[in-house]
Each structure stands twice: as C-alpha cells, then as structure tokens.
Design an enzyme around this catalytic site. Sequence first.
Site, PDB file in Angstrom:
ATOM      1  N   ASP A   1       0.789  -1.254   0.063  1.00 32.90           N
ATOM      2  CA  ASP A   1      -0.087   0.172  -0.095  1.00 32.90           C
ATOM      3  C   ASP A   1       0.899   1.310   0.068  1.00 32.90           C
ATOM      4  OD1 ASP A   1       0.778  -0.910   2.727  1.00 32.90           O
ATOM      5  OD2 ASP A   1      -0.636   0.450   3.586  1.00 32.90           O
TER       6      ASP A   1
ATOM      7  N   GLU B   1      -0.799  -1.832   5.214  1.00 35.68           N
ATOM      8  CA  GLU B   1       0.300  -1.899   6.401  1.00 35.68           C
ATOM      9  C   GLU B   1       0.065  -0.422   7.167  1.00 35.68           C
ATOM     10  OE1 GLU B   1       3.452  -0.888   8.938  1.00 35.68           O
ATOM     11  OE2 GLU B   1       3.137   0.097   6.958  1.00 35.68           O
TER      12      GLU B   1
END
Length: 393
Positions: free
Chosen positions: A81, A139
């Site tokens: 991400d 995350e």
Amino acid sequence: MKNELMSMLEARKDEMTSIRRHLHENPEVSFKEEKTAQYIADFYKGKAVEIHTNVGNGYGIVVTIKGGKPGKTIGLRADFDALPIQEEADVSFKSKNEGVMHACGHDGHTAYLLVLADCLIQLKDAISGTIKIIHQHAEEVPPGGAKSIVESGLIDDLDAVFGIHLLPMGPAGTVGYHAGYSFNGRAYMKLIVQGRGGHGSSPHLANDAIVAASHFVVAAQTIISRRLNPFDIGVITIGSFDGKGTFNVIKDSVELEGDIRYMTNETKEIIAKEVRRIAKGIEEQFDVTCELTYTPDYPPLYNDPELTAKVAESLRSMNDQDIKEVKEFPALSPSEDFAYYAEKFPACFFYIACSPKGVDKPYFNHHPKFDIDEDALLVAAKAVGQVVCDYYK
C-alpha cells in the site's frame, strides 16, 4: 541452489527496477489497492503455485510454493500500500495519482519479492519444504492487513516468517538487524471532555472544558516521566486539541486525539491503565464527564533472538559484491503491523539500507521527497534469498 539463485537475481536486477517504477507511478492507499493487487496476481498467472487472493480484510494475496521435498514451511512478507501524500520527489516516474505516493518503500518491497518468488518457483524442486509468499495490503492504516491474514488460517502452518524494510539509514549494500523488541507498538486515543458552557464573565456558573482538558494534557505526560521505568520507552502525543470557540464564551466541550507508542507489552498496559485513571480524576476534579476511546493498534514488533542471530550469521557469511556490510541497527520508534506475524510465529524483520547515492541527509520514510537507491532492491532480494537457502540447508 544458492549460487544459481544469486545469478538469477543478478540477471533480473533491471526487472526489479522496472516493477518498482511501475508501482511507484500507480500507487493506491490502504484498503483501496485493487489495481496493485491485480498486478501482483497477474504476475503469478501460469506459474506452478497456489494463489489465494482477497485474503483477510482487503486485497491480501498468499502464494504457496511447494518444494520438491517435504520440510518446514516459511513465510516471506512484503506490503504494497501507499500513503495519502502528494509526491515532491524529483524522479521521472512520479506518482500519476494526485495526493497518493509510495513514500515508505512498499513499491520496492513488492518489486524485489515478486522477482525473488519467481526465481524460487523455478528452483522449487531443490527446496525441502514450502514457501508462502505473503503480499500484504494496508500496512499503513489500522487495523492493517497483517492481523487479518494471520487470522485467515492460510498461514497457520508457518515455522518461521521473514520480512524486510527499506530504510535510508546507510548506503545500498548495508543490511541491518535487531533482536528482541525492535519496533514500537501503538494505540489511538480520543477523549471528549464535556463540561458546562457559560459567559466569560461568570466562570463560577460554568465548568470550563478547556481548563479540564488542559490539565489532562499535562497530567498525561507524567505517565512517561513518573510511571514508567526510566529504562522503558513510551511516548504520548496529543496531536489534536479541538477547543476552538469564541474569546468570551466558556467552552462546554473539547475533543482531544492522541498517539501512544510503547516498546513492550508491559509498558502498553501501564500507559493504558494510567490514561484511564487520569481521565477519571479529571472528572472528579473539575465536575466534567470524560468519554475516552482507547484502541490499541499494532503490538510491539518482537524479533525472535535465536532466529535473528541465525539471520545475521547467514548474511555475514555471504561473499557477495552487492552486500557490503551487515550490522546491528537500533530499535526503531515507528510501528509495523508485521508485529502480528511475529506474535504468532518465530520471526525476523530486518532492514535494507537505501540512501540515495551522493545524499548526506536523505529524506526519511513518509516524507513527500522520499526516494531510494534502487540498487537496494537487488540487495533485498539477495539477502532474503540467502536467508531462505540457509534456513533449508
């Protein structure tokens, strides 16, 4: 197998860079990484692996490489991400998505692991065991993706799990490690202090929420200075104090938000207990009500000492032109949801230095000008590949 793997990785260095730049140009924020996940899944199409997509609470992917012989099962994890940051880095492959940037190196994590995984797939007959490649979403934003992947049941059989993080803490070619507690855990706090408003000229007829909330801010700092062992690590940051009103009106309600950090689970419990105690004390002292939300996000990240020692020994034994130094790094104050894997399995999360060439003071992760030396991608692939080979040796 090891020599063959290293040669394969060297031959695909440019491919790692190309993948990283594609991902960097097309970043997606946590829990919205649909196209990134599709790109990763497409990479494995037609390969001799088992693929699970949409794992956990988002777009997580688990790829299983079954070796030619029975043996232990390990996990290799990389997150994918990006962050809600407008990129300012001076690179030719800038983010094409307004207000979104790979400012933490997750594009590099994914690029190295894709190529390493493909090489391991080609060499799988020589592997005595199973390798699970964990491409993890989200995350950066709690509750994160790691916890849900752990809870999915797809990696219950892991004997160990490994991960790396790109950090601008030295030149490419430097690999760092730290045993024991290595990253802070964190919690989120919100406190709504409800008093009784009134006219600025008549404080005796009101209960001033700003005064009460201000006492809470000051008292909370004494948790760190007077409730923790001086050798323990903890941080309480009140990042938002929403008390805006009119200069001659006593505020009836104030909302605070805070960020809590701690390096051990013991410290975590002490801080949580004391925050609640102080909130109750403020209610009694100022005749206000306190609505407290206190949510632990990520636990402290604990690197298994025995496994970490083996990783350090394995890396130091390399006679490789790209890995020039292996050294112990300090414990780090940010948080990492890799900690959820480390709570359940023996784990080692180590560090790949990536400071851009010729830069004395590089921008750290999460800065809009963050950049890496892309030579670190091959270092990451070789370092993790070395650890995998030695684990199965």
